[in-house]
Design a protein around this motif. Structure first.
Motif, PDB file in Angstrom:
ATOM      1  N   GLU A  78       0.905  -1.304   0.080  1.00  0.00           N
ATOM      2  CA  GLU A  78      -0.016  -0.060   0.063  1.00  0.00           C
ATOM      3  C   GLU A  78       0.912   1.037   0.063  1.00  0.00           C
ATOM      4  O   GLU A  78       0.751   2.118  -0.577  1.00  0.00           O
ATOM      5  N   LYS A  79       1.953   1.161   0.820  1.00  0.00           N
ATOM      6  CA  LYS A  79       2.866   2.286   0.953  1.00  0.00           C
ATOM      7  C   LYS A  79       3.435   2.599  -0.642  1.00  0.00           C
ATOM      8  O   LYS A  79       3.573   3.820  -1.095  1.00  0.00           O
ATOM      9  N   VAL A 104       0.342  -2.551  -8.289  1.00  0.00           N
ATOM     10  CA  VAL A 104       1.234  -3.007  -7.357  1.00  0.00           C
ATOM     11  C   VAL A 104       2.016  -4.350  -7.805  1.00  0.00           C
ATOM     12  O   VAL A 104       1.389  -5.159  -8.030  1.00  0.00           O
ATOM     13  N   HIS A 105       3.215  -4.289  -7.857  1.00  0.00           N
ATOM     14  CA  HIS A 105       3.979  -5.787  -8.311  1.00  0.00           C
ATOM     15  C   HIS A 105       4.968  -5.950  -7.251  1.00  0.00           C
ATOM     16  O   HIS A 105       5.413  -5.075  -6.318  1.00  0.00           O
ATOM     17  N   ARG A 106       5.086  -7.637  -7.292  1.00  0.00           N
ATOM     18  CA  ARG A 106       6.010  -7.835  -6.157  1.00  0.00           C
ATOM     19  C   ARG A 106       7.266  -8.338  -6.829  1.00  0.00           C
ATOM     20  O   ARG A 106       7.098  -9.057  -8.034  1.00  0.00           O
ATOM     21  N   GLU A 107       8.472  -8.282  -6.425  1.00  0.00           N
ATOM     22  CA  GLU A 107       9.469  -8.738  -7.084  1.00  0.00           C
ATOM     23  C   GLU A 107      10.598  -9.181  -5.952  1.00  0.00           C
ATOM     24  O   GLU A 107      10.523  -8.544  -4.862  1.00  0.00           O
ATOM     25  N   GLU A 108      11.299 -10.400  -6.204  1.00  0.00           N
ATOM     26  CA  GLU A 108      12.329 -10.959  -5.297  1.00  0.00           C
ATOM     27  C   GLU A 108      13.380  -9.992  -5.267  1.00  0.00           C
ATOM     28  O   GLU A 108      13.856  -9.633  -6.158  1.00  0.00           O
ATOM     29  N   ARG A 109      14.200 -10.022  -4.199  1.00  0.00           N
ATOM     30  CA  ARG A 109      15.338  -9.125  -4.073  1.00  0.00           C
ATOM     31  C   ARG A 109      16.325  -9.864  -2.946  1.00  0.00           C
ATOM     32  O   ARG A 109      15.747 -10.599  -2.209  1.00  0.00           O
ATOM     33  N   ASN A 110      17.385  -9.776  -3.049  1.00  0.00           N
ATOM     34  CA  ASN A 110      18.399 -10.057  -2.029  1.00  0.00           C
ATOM     35  C   ASN A 110      18.413 -11.436  -2.027  1.00  0.00           C
ATOM     36  O   ASN A 110      18.654 -12.373  -0.790  1.00  0.00           O
TER      37      ASN A 110
END
Length: 118
Positions: A78-79, A104-110
């Motif tokens: 939401e942010k 809003v999209h989600r992506e993997e990181r680290n």
């Protein structure tokens, strides 16, 4: 469902009937779910319950109390959406924001780095 029509042991026709996608019980469950969803407020509680006199904190005979956490939880999805909206408004101050959807999209990181060893 398909029915084969025979005359004197010889197939003379085939009749197909579409099968219903849902049976009566499943349709009843879907309808009940739709009714339930339509009564949910933005907080996830049923509006008939949250607007009932039983929920009124000034009602001494009330049977339900609603309260919010004193410390907020950050919803990072939401942010991200609201930050994108704010940036868009800043870039386009005269833009009509009605109907605009900021997905809003989600992506993997680290993620751990793997190497192929020879």
């Amino acid at each position: 469902m398909t029915e084969h029509v025979y005359e004197d042991g010889v197939l003379v026709g085939t009749v197909s009937f579409p099968e219903p996608e849902f049976d009566d019980e499943q349709r009843s469950l879907l309808l009940a779910y739709e009714i339930h969803q339509s009564q949910l407020g933005p907080h996830g509680f049923l509006m008939p319950e949250t607007t009932s006199p039983d929920a009124d904190p000034n009602n001494p005979e009330g049977t339900v109390r609603f309260y919010a956490d004193s410390v907020p939880t950050v919803d990072y999805a939401e942010k991200a959406k609201r930050n994108a909206e704010d940036a868009y408004r800043k870039s386009y101050p005269d833009a009509d924001m009605a109907g605009l959807i900021f997905r809003v999209h989600r992506e993997e990181r680290n993620l751990p780095v793997t190497t192929d060893a020879p």
